[in-house]
Design a protein around this motif. Sequence first.
Motif, PDB file in Angstrom:
ATOM      1  N   THR A   1      15.121 -28.344  10.494  1.00 33.99           N
ATOM      2  CA  THR A   1      16.249 -29.184  10.904  1.00 33.99           C
ATOM      3  C   THR A   1      17.250 -29.533   9.850  1.00 33.99           C
ATOM      4  O   THR A   1      16.680 -29.864   8.688  1.00 33.99           O
ATOM      5  CB  THR A   1      15.755 -30.485  11.787  1.00 33.99           C
ATOM      6  OG1 THR A   1      15.052 -30.140  12.674  1.00 33.99           O
ATOM      7  CG2 THR A   1      16.918 -31.155  12.436  1.00 33.99           C
TER       8      THR A   1
ATOM      9  N   SER B   1      12.403 -29.578   4.734  1.00 34.95           N
ATOM     10  CA  SER B   1      11.192 -29.923   5.325  1.00 34.95           C
ATOM     11  C   SER B   1      10.867 -29.386   6.375  1.00 34.95           C
ATOM     12  O   SER B   1      11.706 -28.702   7.109  1.00 34.95           O
ATOM     13  CB  SER B   1      10.890 -31.481   5.505  1.00 34.95           C
ATOM     14  OG  SER B   1      10.995 -32.129   4.268  1.00 34.95           O
TER      15      SER B   1
ATOM     16  N   GLU C   1      13.530 -37.890  -2.065  1.00 32.60           N
ATOM     17  CA  GLU C   1      14.255 -36.705  -2.449  1.00 32.60           C
ATOM     18  C   GLU C   1      14.895 -36.742  -3.525  1.00 32.60           C
ATOM     19  O   GLU C   1      15.356 -37.893  -4.034  1.00 32.60           O
ATOM     20  CB  GLU C   1      15.218 -36.649  -1.264  1.00 32.60           C
ATOM     21  CG  GLU C   1      14.969 -35.986   0.316  1.00 32.60           C
ATOM     22  CD  GLU C   1      15.922 -35.694   1.130  1.00 32.60           C
ATOM     23  OE1 GLU C   1      17.250 -35.773   0.653  1.00 32.60           O
ATOM     24  OE2 GLU C   1      15.654 -35.402   2.111  1.00 32.60           O
TER      25      GLU C   1
ATOM     26  N   SER D   1      23.598 -25.922   2.692  1.00 31.14           N
ATOM     27  CA  SER D   1      23.254 -26.630   4.309  1.00 31.14           C
ATOM     28  C   SER D   1      24.340 -26.131   5.475  1.00 31.14           C
ATOM     29  O   SER D   1      23.821 -26.033   6.328  1.00 31.14           O
ATOM     30  CB  SER D   1      23.045 -28.324   4.286  1.00 31.14           C
ATOM     31  OG  SER D   1      24.346 -28.689   3.650  1.00 31.14           O
TER      32      SER D   1
ATOM     33  N   PRO E   1      15.942 -27.167  -0.414  1.00 31.57           N
ATOM     34  CA  PRO E   1      14.482 -27.813  -0.049  1.00 31.57           C
ATOM     35  C   PRO E   1      14.935 -28.320   1.253  1.00 31.57           C
ATOM     36  O   PRO E   1      15.857 -29.154   1.556  1.00 31.57           O
ATOM     37  CB  PRO E   1      14.254 -28.925  -1.007  1.00 31.57           C
ATOM     38  CG  PRO E   1      15.368 -29.308  -1.657  1.00 31.57           C
ATOM     39  CD  PRO E   1      16.419 -27.981  -1.493  1.00 31.57           C
TER      40      PRO E   1
ATOM     41  N   ARG F   1      20.905 -30.844   8.058  1.00 30.47           N
ATOM     42  CA  ARG F   1      22.329 -31.275   8.257  1.00 30.47           C
ATOM     43  C   ARG F   1      23.347 -30.966   7.242  1.00 30.47           C
ATOM     44  O   ARG F   1      22.996 -30.801   6.002  1.00 30.47           O
ATOM     45  CB  ARG F   1      22.039 -32.870   8.012  1.00 30.47           C
ATOM     46  CG  ARG F   1      23.091 -33.762   8.298  1.00 30.47           C
ATOM     47  CD  ARG F   1      22.970 -35.307   8.492  1.00 30.47           C
ATOM     48  NE  ARG F   1      23.985 -36.049   8.020  1.00 30.47           N
ATOM     49  CZ  ARG F   1      24.125 -36.935   7.084  1.00 30.47           C
ATOM     50  NH1 ARG F   1      23.191 -37.260   6.255  1.00 30.47           N
ATOM     51  NH2 ARG F   1      25.188 -37.512   6.953  1.00 30.47           N
TER      52      ARG F   1
HETATM   53  C1  LIG Z   1      11.740 -32.375  -0.417  1.00 29.48           C
HETATM   54  C2  LIG Z   1      13.000 -32.316   0.462  1.00 29.48           C
HETATM   55  C3  LIG Z   1      13.012 -32.162   1.734  1.00 29.48           C
HETATM   56  C4  LIG Z   1      14.430 -32.036   2.311  1.00 29.48           C
HETATM   57  N1  LIG Z   1      14.525 -31.909   3.780  1.00 29.48           N
HETATM   58  C5  LIG Z   1      15.607 -31.807   4.455  1.00 29.48           C
HETATM   59  C6  LIG Z   1      15.618 -31.561   5.873  1.00 29.48           C
HETATM   60  O1  LIG Z   1      14.407 -31.311   6.357  1.00 29.48           O
HETATM   61  N2  LIG Z   1      16.632 -31.414   6.486  1.00 29.48           N
HETATM   62  C7  LIG Z   1      17.975 -31.415   5.637  1.00 29.48           C
HETATM   63  O2  LIG Z   1      19.182 -31.689   6.317  1.00 29.48           O
HETATM   64  N3  LIG Z   1      18.023 -32.041   4.364  1.00 29.48           N
HETATM   65  C8  LIG Z   1      16.809 -32.059   3.780  1.00 29.48           C
HETATM   66  N4  LIG Z   1      16.585 -32.414   2.379  1.00 29.48           N
HETATM   67  C9  LIG Z   1      18.162 -32.462   1.698  1.00 29.48           C
HETATM   68  C10 LIG Z   1      18.748 -31.107   1.410  1.00 29.48           C
HETATM   69  O3  LIG Z   1      17.864 -30.404   0.579  1.00 29.48           O
HETATM   70  C11 LIG Z   1      20.160 -31.445   0.891  1.00 29.48           C
HETATM   71  O4  LIG Z   1      21.025 -31.955   1.956  1.00 29.48           O
HETATM   72  C12 LIG Z   1      20.830 -30.007   0.283  1.00 29.48           C
HETATM   73  O5  LIG Z   1      19.841 -29.552  -0.786  1.00 29.48           O
HETATM   74  C13 LIG Z   1      22.145 -29.995   0.261  1.00 29.48           C
HETATM   75  O6  LIG Z   1      22.455 -28.832  -0.505  1.00 29.48           O
HETATM   76  P1  LIG Z   1      24.181 -28.478  -0.193  1.00 29.48           P
HETATM   77  O7  LIG Z   1      24.197 -27.198  -1.045  1.00 29.48           O
HETATM   78  O8  LIG Z   1      24.239 -28.093   1.316  1.00 29.48           O
HETATM   79  O9  LIG Z   1      25.085 -29.571  -0.801  1.00 29.48           O
HETATM   80  P2  LIG Z   1      25.485 -30.248  -2.137  1.00 29.48           P
HETATM   81  O10 LIG Z   1      26.648 -29.678  -2.308  1.00 29.48           O
HETATM   82  O11 LIG Z   1      24.341 -29.508  -3.165  1.00 29.48           O
HETATM   83  O12 LIG Z   1      25.358 -31.517  -1.785  1.00 29.48           O
HETATM   84  C14 LIG Z   1      26.110 -32.282  -0.795  1.00 29.48           C
HETATM   85  C15 LIG Z   1      25.928 -33.712  -1.127  1.00 29.48           C
HETATM   86  O13 LIG Z   1      24.187 -34.115  -0.963  1.00 29.48           O
HETATM   87  C16 LIG Z   1      23.602 -34.617  -1.984  1.00 29.48           C
HETATM   88  N5  LIG Z   1      22.446 -33.965  -2.203  1.00 29.48           N
HETATM   89  C17 LIG Z   1      22.076 -32.705  -2.493  1.00 29.48           C
HETATM   90  N6  LIG Z   1      20.925 -32.655  -2.546  1.00 29.48           N
HETATM   91  C18 LIG Z   1      20.258 -33.922  -2.387  1.00 29.48           C
HETATM   92  C19 LIG Z   1      18.912 -34.399  -2.310  1.00 29.48           C
HETATM   93  N7  LIG Z   1      17.745 -33.617  -2.370  1.00 29.48           N
HETATM   94  N8  LIG Z   1      18.757 -35.548  -1.781  1.00 29.48           N
HETATM   95  C20 LIG Z   1      19.785 -36.491  -1.814  1.00 29.48           C
HETATM   96  N9  LIG Z   1      20.989 -36.047  -1.724  1.00 29.48           N
HETATM   97  C21 LIG Z   1      21.163 -34.797  -2.096  1.00 29.48           C
HETATM   98  C22 LIG Z   1      24.654 -34.408  -2.996  1.00 29.48           C
HETATM   99  O14 LIG Z   1      24.625 -35.311  -4.312  1.00 29.48           O
HETATM  100  C23 LIG Z   1      25.912 -34.318  -2.650  1.00 29.48           C
HETATM  101  O15 LIG Z   1      26.468 -35.716  -2.534  1.00 29.48           O
HETATM  102  C24 LIG Z   1      15.579 -32.237   1.763  1.00 29.48           C
HETATM  103  C25 LIG Z   1      15.469 -32.532   0.365  1.00 29.48           C
HETATM  104  C26 LIG Z   1      14.339 -32.780  -0.270  1.00 29.48           C
HETATM  105  C27 LIG Z   1      14.158 -32.951  -1.785  1.00 29.48           C
END
Ligand SMILES: Cc1cc2nc3c(=O)[nH]c(=O)nc-3n(C[C@H](O)[C@H](O)[C@H](O)COP(=O)(O)OP(=O)(O)OC[C@H]3O[C@@H](n4cnc5c(N)ncnc54)[C@H](O)[C@@H]3O)c2cc1C
Length: 285
Positions: free
Chosen positions: A84, A71, A244, A92, A69, A86
């Motif tokens: 955007t 935004s 989140e 990501s 997800p 991170r």
């Molecule tokens: C509604 C919503 C909107 C978002 N908008 C943005 C955005 O605009 N820009 C952005 O960079 N990120 C955003 N995020 C967060 C983004 O979705 C997570 O960073 C991403 O899912 C991580 O996935 P990954 O496979 O890269 O890493 P993973 O390997 O899945 O996770 C890496 C680390 O991030 C943590 N993590 C994973 N997902 C989340 C989450 N949803 N909340 C908190 N920690 C998490 C994990 O526990 C782990 O420590 C948003 C999340 C939500 C729920």
Amino acid sequence: MNTVVAQAAPAPPAVPTERRLPVPYRVVARWRETPDTVTLRLDPVDAALAAFTPGQFAMVHCFGRGEIPLSVSSLPTTGGLAHTVRAVGAVSAGLCATRVGDVLGLRGPYGTGWELERALGQDVVVVTGGIGLAPLRPLIRDAAAEPRRYGRLNVLIGARTPEDLLAKYETRRWPTTYTGVTVDRARSGWHGEVGLVTGLLDRARFTPAHCRAFVCGPEPMIRATARDLTHRGVAADHIRVSLERNMRCATGTCGHCQLGPLLLCRDGPVVDWSRAAPLLSTREL
Ligand SMILES: Cc1cc2nc3c(=O)[nH]c(=O)nc-3n(C[C@H](O)[C@H](O)[C@H](O)COP(=O)(O)OP(=O)(O)OC[C@H]3O[C@@H](n4cnc5c(N)ncnc54)[C@H](O)[C@@H]3O)c2cc1C
């Protein structure tokens, strides 16, 4: 024995099937915001998704890696659809590594929005931490574009270090009543504020009884900001926060993002603090 079972909120109408399927979007521009954060501007390859409102999110599919997800950080009406992102993990990081011309899959729009229209005639206080500025960027642009519709506009920005500040050049141009920027840690050469973003609330210019606040960032920062605002007299249902949780389906089906009675993909991510506060004070197992 008393057993407390979280009751799911009443289900809204089912998400239309077409919003569950990813559609192709091409990366038409890409720029680095910080060492670990990139903004991607996207154009539909064929038909576009329905219009997003500020605060809503898309499920963004990076082929071969997965879907997360994100935004919206810009809308087609104000500069093109952009996200955007991170780099924190596999998906990501894959999205940050995409190049202009690459194709991603997007589905959405999902979730609730900031609902800036609630702030008509009121002072606006935007408080962001880190990547939390991205989901609030379209709201700030909308409020800045029509200043007569709102009272005083305050934007408070916090980041870990000066290098982690997003949208550095854009923030200077926003015609706000007050823009404050602070960092947790700084090396020599930084002449701005050092400290928590809540420390900037003393400088912001707003009347607590006539203001609407919008807050996005790490959860401890959201709690601290919302508590500070309520202590100053801002009503809890005049504070909107974006929460989140791990999301999978985004259609209110799988339950991954449950927070008490809420499914945050459907009932959030943006909720009133009056609704969020009791849920965040309960420890999740
Ligand atoms: C509604 C919503 C909107 C978002 N908008 C943005 C955005 O605009 N820009 C952005 O960079 N990120 C955003 N995020 C967060 C983004 O979705 C997570 O960073 C991403 O899912 C991580 O996935 P990954 O496979 O890269 O890493 P993973 O390997 O899945 O996770 C890496 C680390 O991030 C943590 N993590 C994973 N997902 C989340 C989450 N949803 N909340 C908190 N920690 C998490 C994990 O526990 C782990 O420590 C948003 C999340 C939500 C729920």
